[in-house]
Design a protein around this motif. Structure first.
Motif, PDB file in Angstrom:
ATOM      1  N   SER A  82       0.643  -1.347   0.004  1.00 31.20           N
ATOM      2  CA  SER A  82      -0.087  -0.130  -0.030  1.00 31.20           C
ATOM      3  C   SER A  82       0.785   1.178   0.188  1.00 31.20           C
ATOM      4  N   ALA A  83       0.254   2.321  -0.305  1.00 33.60           N
ATOM      5  CA  ALA A  83       1.026   3.587  -0.413  1.00 33.60           C
ATOM      6  C   ALA A  83       1.222   4.100   1.060  1.00 33.60           C
ATOM      7  N   PHE A 110      -4.569  13.440   0.646  1.00 32.91           N
ATOM      8  CA  PHE A 110      -5.286  11.947   0.912  1.00 32.91           C
ATOM      9  C   PHE A 110      -5.232  11.733   2.554  1.00 32.91           C
ATOM     10  N   THR A 112      -4.467   9.150   4.364  1.00 29.40           N
ATOM     11  CA  THR A 112      -3.386   8.481   4.807  1.00 29.40           C
ATOM     12  C   THR A 112      -2.147   9.050   4.852  1.00 29.40           C
ATOM     13  N   PHE A 160      -7.892  13.965  -4.525  1.00 28.94           N
ATOM     14  CA  PHE A 160      -8.867  12.865  -4.669  1.00 28.94           C
ATOM     15  C   PHE A 160     -10.097  13.431  -4.514  1.00 28.94           C
ATOM     16  N   ASP A 185       2.619  12.333  -3.588  1.00 30.84           N
ATOM     17  CA  ASP A 185       1.595  11.382  -3.814  1.00 30.84           C
ATOM     18  C   ASP A 185       1.168  11.426  -5.042  1.00 30.84           C
ATOM     19  N   TYR A 187      -0.894   8.986  -6.607  1.00 25.23           N
ATOM     20  CA  TYR A 187      -1.937   7.956  -6.738  1.00 25.23           C
ATOM     21  C   TYR A 187      -3.096   8.428  -7.709  1.00 25.23           C
TER      22      TYR A 187
HETATM   23  C1  LIG Z   1      -4.034  10.280  -3.473  1.00 32.79           C
HETATM   24  C2  LIG Z   1      -4.293   8.933  -2.663  1.00 32.79           C
HETATM   25  N1  LIG Z   1      -3.020   8.401  -1.923  1.00 32.79           N
HETATM   26  C3  LIG Z   1      -3.341   7.289  -1.188  1.00 32.79           C
HETATM   27  C4  LIG Z   1      -4.352   6.503  -1.558  1.00 32.79           C
HETATM   28  C5  LIG Z   1      -4.684   4.792  -1.107  1.00 32.79           C
HETATM   29  O1  LIG Z   1      -3.200   4.737  -0.262  1.00 32.79           O
HETATM   30  P1  LIG Z   1      -3.174   3.508   0.402  1.00 32.79           P
HETATM   31  O2  LIG Z   1      -2.443   2.613  -0.709  1.00 32.79           O
HETATM   32  O3  LIG Z   1      -2.216   3.355   1.467  1.00 32.79           O
HETATM   33  O4  LIG Z   1      -4.481   2.683   0.646  1.00 32.79           O
HETATM   34  C6  LIG Z   1      -5.472   6.715  -2.263  1.00 32.79           C
HETATM   35  C7  LIG Z   1      -6.519   6.068  -2.439  1.00 32.79           C
HETATM   36  O5  LIG Z   1      -7.860   6.255  -2.745  1.00 32.79           O
HETATM   37  C8  LIG Z   1      -5.334   7.963  -2.941  1.00 32.79           C
HETATM   38  O6  LIG Z   1      -6.452   8.573  -3.763  1.00 32.79           O
END
Ligand SMILES: Cc1ncc(COP(=O)(O)O)c(C=O)c1O
Length: 390
Positions: A82-83, A110, A112, A160, A185, A187
């Motif tokens: 996971s990220a 995000f 996290t 997001f 980030d 993602y």
């Molecule tokens: C910008 C962003 N960062 C991180 C994540 C998810 O991180 P992880 O892989 O830890 O669930 C998402 C998932 O929706 C995201 O949109």
């Protein structure tokens, strides 16, 4: 894999024949390629029992494919579940006991990303925030808070929540000017346009396979700029961070000289098979083609919203948005359900309806989205409320 036309690419996703799928910001659609690859993993398990050499080889293949997608070298990439794991690994390698102990984040992160750094307060970190101005988060917003006490600046590329795209090269330059690391980030962007991580100038980057990279959950990637790798010693570790995981030593804590030092436990092999197939498929259609399709469709949806007077959370400047358009709704969860009943799969966050496009979407998807939105128009926030039901 041979080059695919956008039409041939789209044909690899059976779901798209049944639904209007505009939720790649949450999860990419399943292709026949990823389906077959994950079955190939099961076959290898069933036929050979425990072919770990083959499986670990698949992790290395994935590392190499991902590295070339972003313009990095394979030894600058950690393959992770996971990220969050990647962010934690870097956070665990930093210390927050000197004067440089501040972590400055934008309000568009995000959760996290924010939460991992907030947790570092227990280790001495101090948190600062860069605030948006009129829904935008320009480098100048960071410039007001990043200073000589700042250690690291985590920054999301595409938000997001509202689809805002940050000028990451600008933020990274500012960070370096003030002696701080920039942690991207990516993602919500990786897989939607060509990428050169070195040109962006960031020190670290995380992203994952399950959205625009067309893979399953359970695979993420951490890029660490070459010069930093051996300077950083994570305290979050495990046997796959060693020089040779298969040395099975309990006395030595040696560190891989590559970014593999940021990995920890047994790799997630089934997901690795799926992620590889997703990257191969993306490579076959090409990120230039994906970028062009996404740009055309987002321009089309934003133009419709502008004409219809629908309030968007996404910037109108195409340079400041990614593959995600967010429309304000009076009841976004209910609107997602209503759209679902009309065959349109979207998602929401807060009061925003999220419509995201990938290279497999077409003008006919955009037409279907617009038709469904017009039918449910009462649930969209309009510029002039008095004209809402006119
Ligand atoms: C910008 C962003 N960062 C991180 C994540 C998810 O991180 P992880 O892989 O830890 O669930 C998402 C998932 O929706 C995201 O949109």
């Amino acid at each position: 894999m041979a080059v695919l036309t956008p039409a041939a690419f789209r044909a690899r996703f059976p779901l798209l024949a049944r639904r209007t799928y505009v939720n790649s910001c949450s999860q990419g659609a399943l292709s026949t390629d990823v389906d077959a690859a994950m079955r190939r993993f099961l076959d290898s398990w069933n036929d050979e029992g425990s072919p770990w050499e083959t499986w670990v080889g698949e992790v290395e293949r994935l590392r190499t494919t991902f590295a070339s997608l972003i313009g990095a070298d394979a030894d600058e990439i950690a393959v992770l579940p996971s990220a969050s794991t990647g962010i934690n690994a870097i956070a665990s390698a930093l210390t927050f006991d000197g004067t440089r102990r501040r972590v400055v984040m934008g309000r568009f992160e995000f959760p996290t990303m924010a939460q991992v750094w907030l947790a570092q307060r227990e280790r001495g970190a101090e948190i600062g925030w860069a605030d948006p101005v009129d829904g935008m988060l320009p480098p100048e917003s960071y410039g007001k808070v990043v200073d000589e006490r700042t250690l690291v600046v985590p920054a999301t590329h595409v938000c997001f929540r509202n689809g805002h795209k940050t000028d990451i090269a600008g933020v990274a330059a500012l960070c370096h000017d003030r002696g701080a690391y920039c942690f991207l980030d990516d993602y919500q962007r990786t897989g939607t346009e060509p990428m050169d991580v070195r040109a962006l100038g960031v020190d670290f980057m995380v992203t994952g396979a399950l959205k625009y990279l067309l893979g399953p959950s359970g695979v993420a990637f951490l890029y660490v700029r070459r010069e930093l790798i051996e300077r950083l010693v994570p305290t979050m570790t495990g046997w796959f961070g060693r020089v040779n995981p298969f040395a099975f030593s309990i006395d030595d804590l040696d560190w891989s000289s590559s970014a593999r030092r940021f990995e920890s436990g047994t790799p997630m092999i089934p997901n690795v098979y799926g992620a590889q197939a997703g990257l191969d498929l993306l490579g076959a259609v090409g990120l230039d083609a994906v970028e062009q399709t996404v740009a055309e469709l987002t321009v089309g949806l934003m133009a419709w919203a502008g004409d219809a007077g629908v309030v968007t959370a996404t910037p109108t400047d195409p340079a400041r948005r990614g593959a995600l358009v967010v429309l304000r709704s009076t009841d976004a969860p209910a609107l997602v359900t209503r759209l679902g009943a009309r065959g349109v799969i979207a998602s929401c966050r807060d009061d925003g309806l999220r419509i995201s496009f990938h290279g497999y979407n077409t003008q006919s998807d955009l037409d279907a989205v617009i038709a469904a939105l017009e039918a449910e128009s009462a649930m969209l926030v309009k510029e002039k409320l008095g004209e809402l039901h006119a």
